[in-house]
Motif scaffolding. Structure first.
Motif, PDB file in Angstrom:
ATOM      1  N   ASP A  36       0.874  -1.226  -0.125  1.00 48.66           N
ATOM      2  CA  ASP A  36       0.132  -0.033   0.102  1.00 48.66           C
ATOM      3  C   ASP A  36       1.045   1.144  -0.104  1.00 48.66           C
ATOM      4  O   ASP A  36       0.618   2.453  -0.628  1.00 48.66           O
ATOM      5  N   SER A  37       2.128   1.294   0.537  1.00 45.36           N
ATOM      6  CA  SER A  37       2.896   2.295   0.778  1.00 45.36           C
ATOM      7  C   SER A  37       4.222   2.105  -0.018  1.00 45.36           C
ATOM      8  O   SER A  37       4.856   1.006  -0.075  1.00 45.36           O
ATOM      9  N   VAL A  38       4.821   3.415  -0.544  1.00 44.92           N
ATOM     10  CA  VAL A  38       6.058   3.106  -1.277  1.00 44.92           C
ATOM     11  C   VAL A  38       6.962   4.245  -0.974  1.00 44.92           C
ATOM     12  O   VAL A  38       6.540   5.631  -0.661  1.00 44.92           O
ATOM     13  N   LEU A  39       8.191   3.923  -0.670  1.00 46.35           N
ATOM     14  CA  LEU A  39       9.326   4.827  -0.352  1.00 46.35           C
ATOM     15  C   LEU A  39      10.053   4.702  -1.605  1.00 46.35           C
ATOM     16  O   LEU A  39      10.802   3.885  -2.054  1.00 46.35           O
ATOM     17  N   GLU A  40      10.331   6.138  -2.183  1.00 43.35           N
ATOM     18  CA  GLU A  40      11.279   6.139  -3.247  1.00 43.35           C
ATOM     19  C   GLU A  40      12.310   7.245  -2.869  1.00 43.35           C
ATOM     20  O   GLU A  40      12.205   8.136  -2.444  1.00 43.35           O
ATOM     21  N   LEU A  41      13.467   6.529  -3.152  1.00 40.13           N
ATOM     22  CA  LEU A  41      14.851   7.300  -2.626  1.00 40.13           C
ATOM     23  C   LEU A  41      15.405   7.769  -4.299  1.00 40.13           C
ATOM     24  O   LEU A  41      15.272   7.084  -4.986  1.00 40.13           O
ATOM     25  N   GLY A  42      15.649   9.081  -3.856  1.00 38.90           N
ATOM     26  CA  GLY A  42      16.358   9.746  -5.162  1.00 38.90           C
ATOM     27  C   GLY A  42      14.986  10.170  -6.015  1.00 38.90           C
ATOM     28  O   GLY A  42      15.252  10.053  -7.241  1.00 38.90           O
ATOM     29  N   ALA A  43      13.954  10.634  -5.493  1.00 34.16           N
ATOM     30  CA  ALA A  43      12.759  11.076  -6.274  1.00 34.16           C
ATOM     31  C   ALA A  43      12.848  12.117  -7.200  1.00 34.16           C
ATOM     32  O   ALA A  43      11.956  12.051  -8.105  1.00 34.16           O
ATOM     33  N   GLY A  44      13.868  13.028  -7.159  1.00 36.52           N
ATOM     34  CA  GLY A  44      13.937  14.103  -7.940  1.00 36.52           C
ATOM     35  C   GLY A  44      12.633  14.903  -8.032  1.00 36.52           C
ATOM     36  O   GLY A  44      12.263  15.114  -7.012  1.00 36.52           O
ATOM     37  N   HIS A  45      12.452  15.323  -9.346  1.00 34.59           N
ATOM     38  CA  HIS A  45      11.390  16.070  -9.331  1.00 34.59           C
ATOM     39  C   HIS A  45      10.039  15.356  -9.236  1.00 34.59           C
ATOM     40  O   HIS A  45       8.777  15.870  -9.525  1.00 34.59           O
ATOM     41  N   GLY A  46      10.058  14.092  -9.322  1.00 31.60           N
ATOM     42  CA  GLY A  46       8.768  13.330  -9.178  1.00 31.60           C
ATOM     43  C   GLY A  46       8.287  12.574 -10.079  1.00 31.60           C
ATOM     44  O   GLY A  46       6.871  12.054  -9.709  1.00 31.60           O
ATOM     45  N   ALA A  96       0.482   5.178  -1.413  1.00 29.87           N
ATOM     46  CA  ALA A  96       0.958   6.277  -0.522  1.00 29.87           C
ATOM     47  C   ALA A  96       2.208   6.354  -0.671  1.00 29.87           C
ATOM     48  O   ALA A  96       2.908   5.390  -0.419  1.00 29.87           O
ATOM     49  N   VAL A  97       2.611   7.482  -1.040  1.00 31.80           N
ATOM     50  CA  VAL A  97       4.235   7.729  -1.432  1.00 31.80           C
ATOM     51  C   VAL A  97       4.947   8.640  -0.480  1.00 31.80           C
ATOM     52  O   VAL A  97       4.474   9.684  -0.165  1.00 31.80           O
TER      53      VAL A  97
END
Length: 223
Positions: free
Chosen positions: A50-60, A72-73
């Protein structure tokens, strides 16, 4: 496992370079998600995330794709300029409630509780100007915050890439080309990072006009 950057001045210069790049080229990677993010949506959904962590997301571009797909991010990056662009885009798309941003340098521990996220995604973040010690520490932090049974998908440029060995050498397989320092991965590093995980897949692919040669790695934290 923590420690100082292999080259603190290189780390500082790279952060400044990314800040300037985002300021000069807003939304530089466009609005369409990367192919690895499209793949990760299916993997994460199949795993019940259900939830995601993005590392190095930049401008998305990828964080927004995960949000559009219903996750949910939490989007982390060391560039406040990139994160400002991400938040503005999320609001414009009506996704502001689904996306939280975290200004974070991956050389430091994550400010998240243990086992608090279902999935982690990092597209080319691990092949920034990071030493081997820092990469191991980062993957240790990913394991800590990921719930048992959670999935980690990351991509890295590898030593078969055309830019490997080109430009300014900084040691530890880090080469700077066009202002961007890249840590190129040998296969044994991928295997070392998967120790204690289930290594589900190492998928070779190409991206861009050069083209860049990468691995997409999928690994799961055991239950």
């Amino acid at each position: 496992m923590t420690g100082q950057p292999q080259d603190p001045e290189l780390a500082r210069a790279q952060r400044e370079h990314w800040q300037n790049t985002y300021e000069a080229h807003p939304g530089m990677y466009g609005e369409q998600p990367s192919d690895p993010a499209r793949y990760a949506v299916d993997v994460f959904r199949s795993a019940g995330a259900d939830s995601v962590l993005e590392l190095g997301a930049g401008h998305g571009r990828d964080a927004l794709h995960f949000a559009r797909e219903g996750f949910a991010v939490q989007a982390a990056d060391f560039s406040p300029v990139g994160l400002t662009q991400l938040r503005a885009a999320a609001r414009a798309m009506g996704l502001g409630e689904r996306v939280a941003t975290i200004e974070h340098d991956v050389r430091r521990p994550l400010s998240l509780p243990d086992a608090s996220v279902d999935a982690v995604f990092a597209h080319m973040l691990l092949c920034m100007a990071l030493s081997t010690k820092e990469i191991h520490a980062l993957v240790g932090e990913v394991r800590r915050v990921l719930r048992p049974g959670g999935t980690f998908v990351y991509t890295v440029r590898h030593t078969g890439d055309a830019h490997y060995g080109a430009g300014t050498a900084h040691g530890d397989d880090i080469y700077e080309h066009g202002g961007f320092a890249v840590r190129f991965f040998p296969r044994d590093l991928v295997d070392d990072l998967a120790e204690g995980w289930a290594l589900d897949e190492v998928h070779p692919f190409e991206e861009g006009d050069l083209p860049r040669r990468l691995w997409r790695v999928t690994q799961t934290r055991p239950r």
